[in-house]
Design a protein around this motif. Structure first.
Motif, PDB file in Angstrom:
ATOM      1  N   GLY A  58       0.283   1.260  10.562  1.00  0.00           N
ATOM      2  CA  GLY A  58      -1.094   1.323  10.085  1.00  0.00           C
ATOM      3  C   GLY A  58      -1.147   0.793   8.665  1.00  0.00           C
ATOM      4  N   GLN A  59      -1.509   1.636   7.727  1.00  0.00           N
ATOM      5  CA  GLN A  59      -1.570   1.234   6.316  1.00  0.00           C
ATOM      6  C   GLN A  59      -0.440   1.853   5.494  1.00  0.00           C
ATOM      7  N   LEU A  60       0.584   2.400   6.160  1.00  0.00           N
ATOM      8  CA  LEU A  60       1.710   3.028   5.467  1.00  0.00           C
ATOM      9  C   LEU A  60       2.929   2.109   5.493  1.00  0.00           C
ATOM     10  N   LEU A  61       3.380   1.698   4.306  1.00  0.00           N
ATOM     11  CA  LEU A  61       4.580   0.871   4.160  1.00  0.00           C
ATOM     12  C   LEU A  61       5.738   1.796   3.804  1.00  0.00           C
ATOM     13  N   ARG A  83      11.018   5.075   0.019  1.00  0.00           N
ATOM     14  CA  ARG A  83       9.764   4.916  -0.724  1.00  0.00           C
ATOM     15  C   ARG A  83       8.659   4.632   0.278  1.00  0.00           C
ATOM     16  N   GLN A  84       7.524   5.304   0.129  1.00  0.00           N
ATOM     17  CA  GLN A  84       6.386   5.069   1.003  1.00  0.00           C
ATOM     18  C   GLN A  84       5.170   4.758   0.152  1.00  0.00           C
ATOM     19  N   ASN A  89       0.889   3.882   0.483  1.00  0.00           N
ATOM     20  CA  ASN A  89      -0.326   3.744   1.266  1.00  0.00           C
ATOM     21  C   ASN A  89      -0.980   2.451   0.819  1.00  0.00           C
ATOM     22  N   LEU A  90      -1.108   1.492   1.720  1.00  0.00           N
ATOM     23  CA  LEU A  90      -1.568   0.157   1.358  1.00  0.00           C
ATOM     24  C   LEU A  90      -3.073   0.041   1.211  1.00  0.00           C
ATOM     25  N   GLY A  91      -3.830   0.947   1.745  1.00  0.00           N
ATOM     26  CA  GLY A  91      -5.285   0.825   1.680  1.00  0.00           C
ATOM     27  C   GLY A  91      -5.767  -0.214   2.688  1.00  0.00           C
ATOM     28  N   GLN A  92      -7.050  -0.516   2.645  1.00  0.00           N
ATOM     29  CA  GLN A  92      -7.655  -1.394   3.650  1.00  0.00           C
ATOM     30  C   GLN A  92      -7.716  -2.862   3.242  1.00  0.00           C
ATOM     31  N   GLY A  93      -7.439  -3.188   1.997  1.00  0.00           N
ATOM     32  CA  GLY A  93      -7.653  -4.545   1.519  1.00  0.00           C
ATOM     33  C   GLY A  93      -6.466  -5.476   1.594  1.00  0.00           C
ATOM     34  N   VAL A  94      -5.477  -5.181   2.446  1.00  0.00           N
ATOM     35  CA  VAL A  94      -4.292  -6.041   2.509  1.00  0.00           C
ATOM     36  C   VAL A  94      -4.082  -6.575   3.924  1.00  0.00           C
ATOM     37  N   ASP A  95      -3.366  -7.686   4.006  1.00  0.00           N
ATOM     38  CA  ASP A  95      -3.014  -8.317   5.275  1.00  0.00           C
ATOM     39  C   ASP A  95      -1.624  -7.832   5.669  1.00  0.00           C
TER      40      ASP A  95
END
Length: 141
Positions: A58-61, A89-90, A92-98
């Motif tokens: 999802g949005q978790l790296l 390391r984790q 949260n990328l948010g919604q604005g990334v590809d």
């Protein structure tokens, strides 16, 4: 002739007993935006690049890495302060990334992760329209 320092040995023993970092360690990192990309750099010295694992859910790296230390048979250690360790390391990328365009490289003990900004999140101009009709000018005969 080397002298024995009991206080150094006691300090080392106390540090090892009181070390609360038994689980995965966090890796020091920097994060910045450069144009249409976010760039994350993380220090991972002594890591085998093959042990680095990067997942996007999802949005978790999530970044995981392992440092293992070789120990040969018959080796007598004089001192051994470096430790085998796992790193985590984790972000949260948010919604604005590809998330499909994320890329990573490892060089000289530094992991670099490049995260592109999504097209939807890039700045753009918005056309302004008016709902007011142009004034009607009567035509005289």
């Amino acid at each position: 002739m080397a002298s024995h320092d009991p206080f150094r040995d006691l300090d080392r023993l106390a540090s090892s007993l009181l070390d609360t970092r038994r689980g995965p360690r966090r890796m020091p990192m920097d994060l910045y935006r450069d144009g249409d990309h976010y760039v994350m750099t993380a220090d991972l010295p002594g890591i085998d690049p093959g042990s680095v694992d990067i997942d996007v859910d999802g949005q978790l790296l999530t970044i995981r890495a392992e440092r293992t230390l070789a120990s040969g048979d018959g080796v007598k250690w004089i001192t051994r302060e470096r430790e085998a360790a796992s790193f985590l390391r984790q972000l949260n990328l948010g919604q604005g990334v590809d998330t499909e365009g994320i890329a990573a490289t490892y060089s000289n003990g530094v992991l670099t992760v490049t995260i592109p900004v999504s097209e939807k999140a890039k700045p753009r101009k918005v056309q302004v329209t008016s709902d007011q009709a142009a004034p009607v000018v009567p035509i005289e005969n």
